[in-house]
Design an enzyme around this catalytic site. Structure first.
Site, PDB file in Angstrom:
ATOM      1  N   VAL A 162      44.712  38.303  36.214  1.00  0.00           N
ATOM      2  CA  VAL A 162      46.121  38.261  36.577  1.00  0.00           C
ATOM      3  C   VAL A 162      46.468  37.038  37.425  1.00  0.00           C
ATOM      4  O   VAL A 162      47.652  36.742  37.619  1.00  0.00           O
ATOM      5  CB  VAL A 162      46.508  39.567  37.309  1.00  0.00           C
ATOM      6  CG1 VAL A 162      46.006  39.560  38.752  1.00  0.00           C
ATOM      7  CG2 VAL A 162      48.010  39.798  37.267  1.00  0.00           C
ATOM      8  N   TYR A 163      45.486  36.324  37.939  1.00  0.00           N
ATOM      9  CA  TYR A 163      45.777  35.131  38.725  1.00  0.00           C
ATOM     10  C   TYR A 163      46.352  34.045  37.821  1.00  0.00           C
ATOM     11  O   TYR A 163      45.646  33.466  36.995  1.00  0.00           O
ATOM     12  CB  TYR A 163      44.515  34.596  39.407  1.00  0.00           C
ATOM     13  CG  TYR A 163      43.947  35.471  40.508  1.00  0.00           C
ATOM     14  CD1 TYR A 163      44.604  36.602  40.959  1.00  0.00           C
ATOM     15  CD2 TYR A 163      42.728  35.147  41.099  1.00  0.00           C
ATOM     16  CE1 TYR A 163      44.070  37.396  41.957  1.00  0.00           C
ATOM     17  CE2 TYR A 163      42.183  35.941  42.105  1.00  0.00           C
ATOM     18  CZ  TYR A 163      42.860  37.057  42.530  1.00  0.00           C
ATOM     19  OH  TYR A 163      42.327  37.841  43.515  1.00  0.00           O
TER      20      TYR A 163
END
Length: 344
Positions: A61-62
């Site tokens: 998700v980064y």
């Protein structure tokens, strides 16, 4: 560099690890953290490896996978020299199957992470959040399959409650599946909730802590002081709402004490805050981040020395807060205290 076993596993990890949320940063949160490209990342990783820091933490998700991609490019040709920790579970899209830890999604997200990282195995996969809609048996059996397939080496979780961890550990033991050996948690001098339930659990079950945001979401950098406005360049202007809440009275009480200890030791405020964490029970590794070489070298200076017992006691007292029910009686009342484990 000091190395410790990750929980009850045989995996040796450095007491400091590097968080790559700044790699490829985009969007209101990760863009404010940093926008490190592959060339800059290689230089930071060079410095880490020279210091003995070989564990690099990321997540799908980064920046929508960009962090994993940049990390993969930066370690190309030296995969055997590093340990990769990544996470999955949080939403990566708007579709019904774009979040969670179902069998179908875990298989898909692990394969996608492997591709972005440019590797055929992940040293530590952590579930970024508890998926209440998927049975723990489905999650754990899938993870066990992925370990047996050679795609994963070790398993962990992040941001779980105590009952969620214990339910998962019990299921793993009952079925003979791979168990969680790590819990990536928020823990700092201005956020000690981890100690109330999750730390005793970690001690009892052999689950090691990987600490995220050891500087209290950027509040213990030395730039925030009592009676002084928030610095113009602070990322807290843009990101405070994304992070854990901090009581202002406690914050300034801790900051004042950190400044006193900094004067006594000749170390910086963040170095002291990180060093304090490295001495806490269950902590296997403290994840530090850096937008540039100077910040990284400063963070690396948090180890190789020790606070005195008196200084630790001062920091403990300044940062201590009342525990939530049902934990506060065990700290306040003698009859309860006699039944609790040694104080942490």
């Amino acid at each position: 560099m000091e190395y410790r076993n990750l929980g009850a596993s045989g995996l040796k990890v450095p007491v400091l690890s590097f968080g790559t949320g700044t790699f490829g940063g985009t969007g209101p949160l990760f863009g404010a953290w940093g926008t490190t490209d592959a060339n800059e990342a290689r230089r930071l990783i060079d410095i880490c490896l020279d210091a003995g820091l070989n564990l690099f933490d990321t997540a799908d998700v980064y920046s929508d996978g960009a962090s994993e991609t940049v990390l993969g490019e930066a370690i190309r040709g030296r995969r055997d020299a590093v340990l990769i920790s990544t996470k999955t579970a949080l939403p990566m899209g708007e579709g019904p199957s774009d979040a969670g830890t179902s069998r179908a999604r875990l298989i898909r997200t692990v394969d996608a992470a492997l591709k972005r990282l440019g590797t055929d195995y992940i040293d530590l996969l952590q579930l970024h959040a508890f998926d209440a809609a998927t049975p723990v048996e489905e999650v754990l059996s899938t993870l066990d399959d992925l370990v047996r397939a050679g795609k994963l080496r070790y398993l962990g979780v992040s941001n779980f409650s105590g009952w969620q961890v214990m339910k998962s550990l019990a299921a793993a033991e009952r079925h003979g599946w791979q168990r969680y050996v790590a819990h990536q948690v928020y823990y700092s001098l201005v956020g000690r909730d981890y100690e109330w339930e999750l730390m005793p659990l970690g001690l009892d079950q052999g689950v090691g802590a990987l600490v995220w945001s050891p500087l209290g979401w950027g509040r213990l950098t030395g730039r925030i002081r009592r009676g002084v406005p928030l610095p113009e360049g602070s990322r807290l202007h843009d990101t405070a709402s994304f992070g854990p809440p901090v009581d202002q009275k406690q914050l300034y009480r801790v900051v004042d004490t950190l400044e006193d200890v900094a004067e006594e030791t000749g170390k910086t405020v963040p170095q002291i805050a990180i060093n304090w964490l490295t001495r806490r029970p269950t902590v296997s590794s403290v994840i530090v981040g850096a937008r540039n070489e100077e910040q990284l070298r400063q963070n690396l200076g948090a180890i190789g020395w020790s606070l005195s017992d008196e200084q630790i006691a001062k920091l403990d007292a300044a940062s201590l807060t009342d525990a939530a029910y049902p934990y506060f009686p065990y700290r306040r009342q003698e009859a309860f205290a006699r039944l609790s484990p040694p104080a942490v």
